[in-house]
Design a protein around this motif. Sequence first.
Motif, PDB file in Angstrom:
ATOM      1  N   GLY A  67      57.279  57.771  47.866  1.00  0.00           N
ATOM      2  CA  GLY A  67      57.766  58.981  48.531  1.00  0.00           C
ATOM      3  C   GLY A  67      57.707  60.174  47.607  1.00  0.00           C
ATOM      4  N   GLY A  68      58.646  61.081  47.781  1.00  0.00           N
ATOM      5  CA  GLY A  68      58.653  62.268  46.943  1.00  0.00           C
ATOM      6  C   GLY A  68      59.852  63.142  47.229  1.00  0.00           C
ATOM      7  N   LYS A  69      59.892  64.267  46.538  1.00  0.00           N
ATOM      8  CA  LYS A  69      60.980  65.219  46.703  1.00  0.00           C
ATOM      9  C   LYS A  69      60.406  66.633  46.649  1.00  0.00           C
ATOM     10  CE  LYS A  69      65.440  66.652  44.870  1.00  0.00           C
ATOM     11  NZ  LYS A  69      66.473  66.444  43.871  1.00  0.00           N
ATOM     12  N   ILE A  70      60.933  67.490  47.523  1.00  0.00           N
ATOM     13  CA  ILE A  70      60.495  68.883  47.599  1.00  0.00           C
ATOM     14  C   ILE A  70      61.457  69.739  46.778  1.00  0.00           C
ATOM     15  CG2 ILE A  70      60.122  70.850  49.140  1.00  0.00           C
ATOM     16  CD1 ILE A  70      59.537  68.660  51.329  1.00  0.00           C
ATOM     17  N   PHE A  71      60.904  70.633  45.965  1.00  0.00           N
ATOM     18  CA  PHE A  71      61.677  71.577  45.172  1.00  0.00           C
ATOM     19  C   PHE A  71      61.383  72.966  45.725  1.00  0.00           C
ATOM     20  CE2 PHE A  71      61.082  67.785  42.748  1.00  0.00           C
ATOM     21  CZ  PHE A  71      62.332  67.566  42.184  1.00  0.00           C
ATOM     22  N   LYS A  72      62.249  73.399  46.651  1.00  0.00           N
ATOM     23  CA  LYS A  72      62.016  74.650  47.394  1.00  0.00           C
ATOM     24  C   LYS A  72      61.909  75.862  46.495  1.00  0.00           C
ATOM     25  CE  LYS A  72      63.995  73.116  51.714  1.00  0.00           C
ATOM     26  NZ  LYS A  72      64.938  73.377  52.780  1.00  0.00           N
ATOM     27  N   ASP A  73      62.819  76.006  45.536  1.00  0.00           N
ATOM     28  CA  ASP A  73      62.808  77.191  44.671  1.00  0.00           C
ATOM     29  C   ASP A  73      61.518  77.284  43.849  1.00  0.00           C
ATOM     30  OD1 ASP A  73      65.277  77.927  45.634  1.00  0.00           O
ATOM     31  OD2 ASP A  73      66.380  77.164  43.890  1.00  0.00           O
ATOM     32  N   GLU A  74      61.007  76.149  43.425  1.00  0.00           N
ATOM     33  CA  GLU A  74      59.797  76.129  42.620  1.00  0.00           C
ATOM     34  C   GLU A  74      58.524  76.123  43.472  1.00  0.00           C
ATOM     35  OE1 GLU A  74      62.401  74.084  42.241  1.00  0.00           O
ATOM     36  OE2 GLU A  74      63.155  74.521  40.243  1.00  0.00           O
ATOM     37  N   LYS A  75      58.698  75.901  44.799  1.00  0.00           N
ATOM     38  CA  LYS A  75      57.572  75.767  45.737  1.00  0.00           C
ATOM     39  C   LYS A  75      56.647  74.621  45.316  1.00  0.00           C
ATOM     40  CE  LYS A  75      57.658  79.923  48.278  1.00  0.00           C
ATOM     41  NZ  LYS A  75      58.152  79.483  49.548  1.00  0.00           N
ATOM     42  N   LEU A  76      57.279  73.492  44.961  1.00  0.00           N
ATOM     43  CA  LEU A  76      56.564  72.309  44.508  1.00  0.00           C
ATOM     44  C   LEU A  76      57.086  71.074  45.227  1.00  0.00           C
ATOM     45  CD1 LEU A  76      56.691  72.929  40.645  1.00  0.00           C
ATOM     46  CD2 LEU A  76      54.732  73.311  42.154  1.00  0.00           C
ATOM     47  N   VAL A  77      56.235  70.065  45.285  1.00  0.00           N
ATOM     48  CA  VAL A  77      56.649  68.748  45.761  1.00  0.00           C
ATOM     49  C   VAL A  77      56.134  67.733  44.741  1.00  0.00           C
ATOM     50  CG1 VAL A  77      54.654  68.516  47.308  1.00  0.00           C
ATOM     51  CG2 VAL A  77      56.650  67.096  47.686  1.00  0.00           C
ATOM     52  N   VAL A  78      57.026  66.832  44.316  1.00  0.00           N
ATOM     53  CA  VAL A  78      56.659  65.794  43.361  1.00  0.00           C
ATOM     54  C   VAL A  78      56.709  64.464  44.093  1.00  0.00           C
ATOM     55  CG1 VAL A  78      57.247  64.646  41.193  1.00  0.00           C
ATOM     56  CG2 VAL A  78      57.558  67.119  41.414  1.00  0.00           C
ATOM     57  N   THR A  79      55.656  63.672  43.904  1.00  0.00           N
ATOM     58  CA  THR A  79      55.582  62.369  44.561  1.00  0.00           C
ATOM     59  C   THR A  79      55.422  61.265  43.519  1.00  0.00           C
ATOM     60  OG1 THR A  79      53.169  62.470  44.828  1.00  0.00           O
ATOM     61  CG2 THR A  79      54.514  63.402  46.612  1.00  0.00           C
ATOM     62  N   GLN A  80      55.698  60.041  43.961  1.00  0.00           N
ATOM     63  CA  GLN A  80      55.497  58.855  43.129  1.00  0.00           C
ATOM     64  C   GLN A  80      54.760  57.822  44.000  1.00  0.00           C
ATOM     65  OE1 GLN A  80      57.887  55.819  40.172  1.00  0.00           O
ATOM     66  NE2 GLN A  80      59.127  57.026  41.537  1.00  0.00           N
ATOM     67  N   PRO A  81      53.439  57.951  44.072  1.00  0.00           N
ATOM     68  CA  PRO A  81      52.672  57.038  44.939  1.00  0.00           C
ATOM     69  C   PRO A  81      52.815  55.569  44.541  1.00  0.00           C
ATOM     70  CG  PRO A  81      51.276  58.822  44.099  1.00  0.00           C
ATOM     71  CD  PRO A  81      52.589  58.927  43.417  1.00  0.00           C
ATOM     72  N   LYS A  82      52.835  55.306  43.234  1.00  0.00           N
ATOM     73  CA  LYS A  82      53.034  53.954  42.700  1.00  0.00           C
ATOM     74  C   LYS A  82      54.082  54.044  41.608  1.00  0.00           C
ATOM     75  CE  LYS A  82      48.596  53.508  41.560  1.00  0.00           C
ATOM     76  NZ  LYS A  82      47.316  52.967  41.120  1.00  0.00           N
ATOM     77  N   ALA A  83      54.700  52.930  41.301  1.00  0.00           N
ATOM     78  CA  ALA A  83      55.742  52.904  40.273  1.00  0.00           C
ATOM     79  C   ALA A  83      55.243  53.541  38.979  1.00  0.00           C
ATOM     80  CB  ALA A  83      56.191  51.476  40.023  1.00  0.00           C
ATOM     81  N   GLY A  84      55.964  54.564  38.516  1.00  0.00           N
ATOM     82  CA  GLY A  84      55.641  55.215  37.254  1.00  0.00           C
ATOM     83  C   GLY A  84      54.525  56.246  37.308  1.00  0.00           C
ATOM     84  N   GLU A  85      53.914  56.448  38.481  1.00  0.00           N
ATOM     85  CA  GLU A  85      52.838  57.435  38.629  1.00  0.00           C
ATOM     86  C   GLU A  85      53.386  58.639  39.399  1.00  0.00           C
ATOM     87  OE1 GLU A  85      48.598  58.048  40.959  1.00  0.00           O
ATOM     88  OE2 GLU A  85      49.353  56.020  40.703  1.00  0.00           O
ATOM     89  N   PHE A  86      53.436  59.787  38.748  1.00  0.00           N
ATOM     90  CA  PHE A  86      53.998  60.983  39.362  1.00  0.00           C
ATOM     91  C   PHE A  86      52.916  62.030  39.567  1.00  0.00           C
ATOM     92  CE2 PHE A  86      57.383  58.795  37.195  1.00  0.00           C
ATOM     93  CZ  PHE A  86      58.390  58.792  38.149  1.00  0.00           C
ATOM     94  N   LYS A  87      52.947  62.654  40.731  1.00  0.00           N
ATOM     95  CA  LYS A  87      52.002  63.711  41.092  1.00  0.00           C
ATOM     96  C   LYS A  87      52.800  64.934  41.534  1.00  0.00           C
ATOM     97  CE  LYS A  87      48.160  61.214  40.924  1.00  0.00           C
ATOM     98  NZ  LYS A  87      46.870  61.627  40.415  1.00  0.00           N
ATOM     99  N   CYS A  88      52.199  66.095  41.381  1.00  0.00           N
ATOM    100  CA  CYS A  88      52.863  67.327  41.784  1.00  0.00           C
ATOM    101  C   CYS A  88      51.868  68.208  42.532  1.00  0.00           C
ATOM    102  CB  CYS A  88      53.400  68.046  40.558  1.00  0.00           C
ATOM    103  SG  CYS A  88      54.297  69.572  40.933  1.00  0.00           S
ATOM    104  N   PHE A  89      52.331  68.792  43.635  1.00  0.00           N
ATOM    105  CA  PHE A  89      51.505  69.659  44.469  1.00  0.00           C
ATOM    106  C   PHE A  89      52.309  70.892  44.872  1.00  0.00           C
ATOM    107  CE2 PHE A  89      50.609  65.198  45.302  1.00  0.00           C
ATOM    108  CZ  PHE A  89      49.264  65.110  44.989  1.00  0.00           C
ATOM    109  N   THR A  90      51.607  71.934  45.258  1.00  0.00           N
ATOM    110  CA  THR A  90      52.293  73.078  45.837  1.00  0.00           C
ATOM    111  C   THR A  90      52.929  72.612  47.142  1.00  0.00           C
ATOM    112  OG1 THR A  90      52.069  75.322  46.680  1.00  0.00           O
ATOM    113  CG2 THR A  90      50.181  73.897  46.998  1.00  0.00           C
TER     114      THR A  90
END
Length: 148
Positions: A67-90
């Motif tokens: 899943g992931g979490k949205i950071f509204k103030d930063e206009k970012l979303v961080v996801t963890q597709p697999k254990a220990g793998e983190f991705k960040c998108f606008t």
Amino acid sequence: MTDTTRRAVMLGAGGAGMAVVLTACSGYGDTSATDGGAAAPATTGGGADAGAAATGFAKTADIPEGGGKIFKDEKLVVTQPKAGEFKCFTSVCTHQGCDVDAVDGGTINCPCHGSKFNIADGSVANGPASQPLAEKPIKVNGDSISLA
């Protein structure tokens, strides 16, 4: 004796008004306009921003696996597709600029027109968006996630 036309008066007044507007705007964001000194140079290290970057804007424990979490103030979303793998998108949808509002079922979801983006790479899973979310480089340092 010269006749002053109404047009000449209006053009003269308009030009003077523009000079005032341009003068007023010329100092915006320039500290030298208010303190008499030179503007401070941009910094890449040290200062308050460096402290924020060092501590990060997210904690790894806050990003659920799959899943992931949205950071509204930063206009970012961080996801963890697999254990220990983190991705960040606008978090701004590429269709019409709405902010995404949920990460669910392996996708980042936009409420405006139903576009969905894959949590692993930001690619479009369901339109009408035709472009992926822009990926943002991040650093994971211990349990802290910050922009790279």
